[in-house]
Design a protein around this motif. Structure first.
Motif, PDB file in Angstrom:
ATOM      1  N   SER A  60       0.809  -1.230   0.000  1.00  0.00           N
ATOM      2  CA  SER A  60       0.000   0.000   0.000  1.00  0.00           C
ATOM      3  C   SER A  60       0.836   1.271   0.000  1.00  0.00           C
ATOM      4  O   SER A  60       0.281   2.379   0.096  1.00  0.00           O
ATOM      5  CB  SER A  60      -0.938   0.003   1.211  1.00  0.00           C
ATOM      6  N   PHE A 100      -8.583   0.094  -0.077  1.00  0.00           N
ATOM      7  CA  PHE A 100      -8.709  -0.679  -1.306  1.00  0.00           C
ATOM      8  C   PHE A 100     -10.163  -0.664  -1.788  1.00  0.00           C
ATOM      9  O   PHE A 100     -11.102  -0.598  -0.972  1.00  0.00           O
ATOM     10  CB  PHE A 100      -8.280  -2.121  -1.098  1.00  0.00           C
ATOM     11  N   TRP A 106      -5.385  -1.989   4.092  1.00  0.00           N
ATOM     12  CA  TRP A 106      -6.371  -2.495   3.135  1.00  0.00           C
ATOM     13  C   TRP A 106      -7.666  -1.697   3.099  1.00  0.00           C
ATOM     14  O   TRP A 106      -8.457  -1.812   2.152  1.00  0.00           O
ATOM     15  CB  TRP A 106      -6.698  -3.954   3.465  1.00  0.00           C
ATOM     16  N   LEU A 132      -0.875  -6.896  -5.375  1.00  0.00           N
ATOM     17  CA  LEU A 132      -1.521  -8.028  -4.692  1.00  0.00           C
ATOM     18  C   LEU A 132      -1.401  -9.303  -5.518  1.00  0.00           C
ATOM     19  O   LEU A 132      -1.094 -10.382  -4.986  1.00  0.00           O
ATOM     20  CB  LEU A 132      -2.996  -7.706  -4.427  1.00  0.00           C
ATOM     21  N   VAL A 181      -0.815  -4.180   6.295  1.00  0.00           N
ATOM     22  CA  VAL A 181      -1.243  -3.570   5.035  1.00  0.00           C
ATOM     23  C   VAL A 181      -2.484  -2.702   5.269  1.00  0.00           C
ATOM     24  O   VAL A 181      -3.442  -3.136   5.924  1.00  0.00           O
ATOM     25  CB  VAL A 181      -1.548  -4.657   3.982  1.00  0.00           C
ATOM     26  N   ASN A 219      -9.957  -5.209  -4.904  1.00  0.00           N
ATOM     27  CA  ASN A 219      -8.657  -5.332  -4.235  1.00  0.00           C
ATOM     28  C   ASN A 219      -8.799  -5.885  -2.820  1.00  0.00           C
ATOM     29  O   ASN A 219      -7.905  -6.580  -2.323  1.00  0.00           O
ATOM     30  CB  ASN A 219      -7.940  -3.986  -4.213  1.00  0.00           C
ATOM     31  N   LYS A 220      -9.905  -5.564  -2.174  1.00  0.00           N
ATOM     32  CA  LYS A 220     -10.151  -6.143  -0.857  1.00  0.00           C
ATOM     33  C   LYS A 220     -10.300  -7.659  -0.948  1.00  0.00           C
ATOM     34  O   LYS A 220      -9.807  -8.401  -0.090  1.00  0.00           O
ATOM     35  CB  LYS A 220     -11.386  -5.525  -0.221  1.00  0.00           C
ATOM     36  N   TYR A 222      -6.884  -9.025  -1.403  1.00  0.00           N
ATOM     37  CA  TYR A 222      -6.148  -8.934  -0.134  1.00  0.00           C
ATOM     38  C   TYR A 222      -6.558 -10.047   0.824  1.00  0.00           C
ATOM     39  O   TYR A 222      -5.699 -10.682   1.451  1.00  0.00           O
ATOM     40  CB  TYR A 222      -6.386  -7.582   0.518  1.00  0.00           C
TER      41      TYR A 222
END
Length: 393
Positions: A214, A335, A332, A239, A330, A339-340, A343
């Motif tokens: 990140s 995101f 997150w 990722l 991270v 992207n979550k 992750y």
């Protein structure tokens, strides 16, 4: 931030080998034909003599004290014979790590991690050199005839009783095989250390990448990152990069653990017998001062080898556990939805517990070492009590 512009791009594959000395002792040296021939001769000599000894101890001898002394050497012989047999079957356990995994150069995650890895390599190499030299010294002492070897080594008694004319040459040939025995008792530990430490270093490199997933787009305010397409695209690429690398790592890791799983439990049992053998010798009351250097060097070599293998397994396991903490660092929450998901896939894969399993209950870590030590201690305690009672009567 010690991160290059191409941090998450394709990596330089390891050109040399930072653990090349350990690889030489644990793998390269085994590839010579002369080494394999010496191992084969040693295996044949000791298996034949062990079988003859088992027959004589069960059918001929009635001297219980002498049986105990000869049995101590017999029990200790299981470990090197098992080691030699496995080495003759497959001597390349640690030879193909580059074929199993694209091994990154140790400078792939910045200078800080590189310095840490180099320091670990330095200490481990020194440890292996000390272990190897200690083993060589112990091996030489075993190859030298001492005052009461006829009472300890059944083969020497057998040669003296049945081949008196050839006793000297047979004794020399038999004792020479202990050079191979000494090496065989350390080489598997060297292989384990070599492979696990390379895996550990690769985790350290990947950890640094995960920490920096990140860390991008410094010019964008944090509350605007969620809507920034460039940021989200960069995060997605990073990722996917880490997920792909972790999957590559797991393929190599699981394949190697599966290959050595059954070997580890057998070696643990053989090591247990070796410890009992050593304890019997120490408690026999038959040791004279000329045996002290031999037993001290043999005991030290065994302890160093045992501790090195256990520490190598534990350190790799600990490094994996550390990844769970790293992935939680991270950020997150900035995101987007896609992207979550990526992750959480990475986090779930990393947080799954993984160990170098020997059996359902034991792995190559401190718990296994403690279990072996406790087992040896229990047997030694029983033997010591029996020995004390026999003296009283």
């Amino acid at each position: 931030m010690d991160v290059a512009d191409n941090y998450f791009s394709s990596k330089t594959i390891m050109r040399g080998d930072c653990l090349k000395l350990i690889r030489f002792l644990g793998s390269d040296l085994l590839q010579f034909k002369i080494t394999k021939i010496c191992f084969l001769i040693t295996l044949l000599v000791h298996v034949v003599m062990d079988l003859i000894q088992i027959y004589f101890l069960s059918s001929v001898h009635d001297n219980s004290s002498q049986i105990v002394l000869y049995t101590s050497v017999l029990l200790g012989n299981f470990y090197p014979m098992l080691a030699i047999a496995l080495l003759l079957d497959d001597s390349k356990l640690a030879a193909h790590i580059k074929d199993d995994l694209d091994v990154w150069e140790i400078d792939s995650a910045g200078k800080k991690v590189e310095r840490k890895i180099r320091q670990g390599v330095k200490y481990m190499t020194i440890y292996i050199v000390i272990t190897f030299l200690t083993t060589v010294c112990g091996t030489v002492l075993f190859a030298i005839n001492l005052s009461h070897d006829l009472e300890w080594f059944f083969a020497l008694r057998f040669f003296k009783d049945y081949f008196p004319g050839q006793y000297t040459i047979l004794t020399v040939l038999y004792k020479t095989t202990f050079i191979c025995i000494g090496y065989s008792m350390t080489v598997h530990a060297f292989q384990i250390i070599y492979y696990t430490q390379h895996l550990r270093y690769q985790i350290m490199l990947l950890n640094e990448h995960i920490l920096n997933i990140s860390n991008c787009c410094p010019d964008v305010k944090e509350d605007e990152l969620f809507y920034d397409k460039k940021y989200q695209t960069t995060i997605e690429d990073r990722l996917k990069f880490c997920i792909k690398r972790w999957n590559e790592y797991l393929l190599a890791y699981n394949d190697k653990v599966s290959a050595v799983k059954h070997q580890l439990i057998v070696f643990s049992l053989a090591g247990w017998l070796l410890g009992i053998s050593f304890a019997i010798v120490m408690l026999s009351g038959k040791l004279t001062p000329d045996y002290y250097p031999r037993q001290a060097m043999a005991g030290l070599a065994a302890v160093l080898t045992f501790c090195g293998a256990i520490e190598a397994g534990q350190s790799t396991e600990t490094q994996m556990e550390e990844m769970a903490f790293v992935v939680n660092e991270v950020k997150w929450y900035n995101f987007d939805k896609n992207n979550k998901k990526l992750y959480f896939i990475l986090a779930m894969n990393i947080m799954t517990e993984r160990k170098i399993q020997c059996s359902e209950n034991y792995s190559l870590n401190y718990n296994l070492g403690l279990a072996i030590v406790r087992g040896i201690y229990s047997i030694v305690t029983v033997f010591a009590n029996m020995n004390s009672r026999s003296k009283l009567t």
